[in-house]
Design a protein around this motif. Structure first.
Motif, PDB file in Angstrom:
ATOM      1  N   ASP A 184       0.815  -1.224   0.000  1.00  0.00           N
ATOM      2  CA  ASP A 184       0.000   0.000   0.000  1.00  0.00           C
ATOM      3  C   ASP A 184       0.848   1.273   0.000  1.00  0.00           C
ATOM      4  O   ASP A 184       0.447   2.290  -0.529  1.00  0.00           O
TER       5      ASP A 184
ATOM      6  N   TYR B 258      -1.043   1.035  -7.773  1.00  0.00           N
ATOM      7  CA  TYR B 258      -2.371   0.456  -7.989  1.00  0.00           C
ATOM      8  C   TYR B 258      -2.824   0.651  -9.441  1.00  0.00           C
ATOM      9  O   TYR B 258      -3.379  -0.250 -10.041  1.00  0.00           O
ATOM     10  N   CYS B 259      -2.653   1.879  -9.994  1.00  0.00           N
ATOM     11  CA  CYS B 259      -3.301   2.222 -11.263  1.00  0.00           C
ATOM     12  C   CYS B 259      -2.348   2.723 -12.338  1.00  0.00           C
ATOM     13  O   CYS B 259      -2.793   3.105 -13.427  1.00  0.00           O
TER      14      CYS B 259
ATOM     15  N   GLU C 110      -6.397   5.669  -2.864  1.00  0.00           N
ATOM     16  CA  GLU C 110      -6.403   4.270  -3.332  1.00  0.00           C
ATOM     17  C   GLU C 110      -6.635   3.327  -2.148  1.00  0.00           C
ATOM     18  O   GLU C 110      -7.400   2.371  -2.241  1.00  0.00           O
TER      19      GLU C 110
ATOM     20  N   HIS D 223      -9.692   0.540  -1.584  1.00  0.00           N
ATOM     21  CA  HIS D 223      -9.459  -0.906  -1.520  1.00  0.00           C
ATOM     22  C   HIS D 223      -9.745  -1.521  -0.159  1.00  0.00           C
ATOM     23  O   HIS D 223     -10.011  -2.712  -0.067  1.00  0.00           O
TER      24      HIS D 223
END
Ligand code: 5GP
Ligand code: ZN
Length: 210
Positions: A131, A183-184, A202, A206
Motif C-alpha cells: 500500500d 495500484y493504477c 487508493e 481498496h
C-alpha cells in the motif's frame, strides 16, 4: 555507524521482544538460532518487516548474490512466517473490499525482496504490504526503492553479480525514474506529495477499517 543499526537485533533478539516495558520503535516478532524477524523502524507501508539471517557467514554478504537457491531454500520457511505475520496483522486492522482470501492477499499484496543497493550493512529481506500508505514514506527515494527495478523480488534472486556502479543505479531508479502509482499506473513524475495523497485515496478505495 547507523549502517550497523540492525546488528543488535541479531546479537540480542530477546531484548527486543514486545513487552509493556519495551517502548522501542521496533520489535522482534520471531527469532530462533538462524533468523530474527523484526518490524522495520521506519515502515514504508502499513506492515513492514525485515528478515535477518543471523549467520555471520551471511550477514555481511551482498543481498543480490548472497541469496543463492540453497540459502533461499533454507530461509523460505522464515519468509513464509513473515508473510503470514504481515497478512494477519493487516487483516486484523483492515477489511479487503474485494473480499479476497488471506491466501490471495498474501500472493498479490505482500512484496518480498531486497534493495539492489542496500543502505544497512546486515543482510535483510523486506516483507512489506504494497500500500505504501505510511507517514514514514517521505520522499521519492523511499517510494521508488520499492516500486522500480531497484527492488529485486525474492523469486528473481540471486542475480549474477552485485551492482558494479551503485551510484548510477541509485540515480537511475531512485532519482530519475518517475513516481508511478502501484495500484493504477498513474504517473506523478516528481510530485511526491500528490502521489501520497493519491495513495491514501487508493487505500480507502481498496480497504475499510475493521
Ligand atoms: P535497505 O535500504 O538497506 O534495504 O533498508 C534498510 C531498512 O532498515 C529500511 O527500511 C529502514 O527503515 C530500516 N531501519 C533503519 N534503521 C533501523 C533500525 O534501527 N531499526 C529497524 N528496525 N529498522 C531500521
Ligand atoms: Zn492510482
Amino acid at each position: 555507524s547507523w549502517k550497523a543499526a540492525l546488528q543488535p537485533y541479531i546479537d540480542h533478539p530477546e531484548r527486543f521482544l514486545p513487552s509493556p516495558k519495551n517502548n522501542a520503535q521496533s520489535v522482534v516478532v520471531y527469532f530462533n538460532n538462524e533468523v530474527v524477524i523484526v518490524t522495520d523502524g521506519f515502515p514504508k507501508a502499513t506492515e513492514h518487516l525485515l528478515v535477518l539471517p543471523r549467520s555471520s557467514a551471511l550477514t555481511h554478504l551482498h543481498p543480490t548474490t548472497a541469496l543463492t537457491e540453497q540459502v533461499k531454500k533454507r530461509y523460505q520457511q522464515y519468509i513464509d512466517i513473515a508473510v503470514e505475520h504481515v497478512t494477519k496483522k493487516f487483516m486484523k486492522k483492515y477489511k479487503v473490499r474485494d473480499e479476497s482470501s488471506p491466501d490471495h492477499f498474501a500472493k498479490t499484496f505482500v512484496q518480498v525482496g531486497i534493495h539492489t543497493v542496500p543502505s544497512m550493512n546486515n543482510l535483510h529481506i523486506h516483507v512489506i504490504t504494497k500500500d505504501f500508505n505510511s507517514p514514514r514514506l517521505k520522499n521519492k527515494k523511499h517510494y521508488n526503492s520499492f516500486n522500480t527495478d531497484f527492488f529485486v523480488p525474492w523469486d528473481r534472486l540471486p542475480l549474477e553479480h552485485a551492482p558494479i556502479d551503485s551510484k548510477s543505479i541509485e540515480k537511475k531508479y531512485l532519482k530519475d525514474s518517475d513516481l508511478i502509482c502501484c495500484y493504477c499506473d498513474r504517473n506523478f513524475t516528481n510530485k511526491c506529495a500528490n502521489l501520497k495523497r493519491h495513495l491514501a485515496e487508493e487505500f480507502a478505495l481498496h480497504f475499510t477499517a475493521v
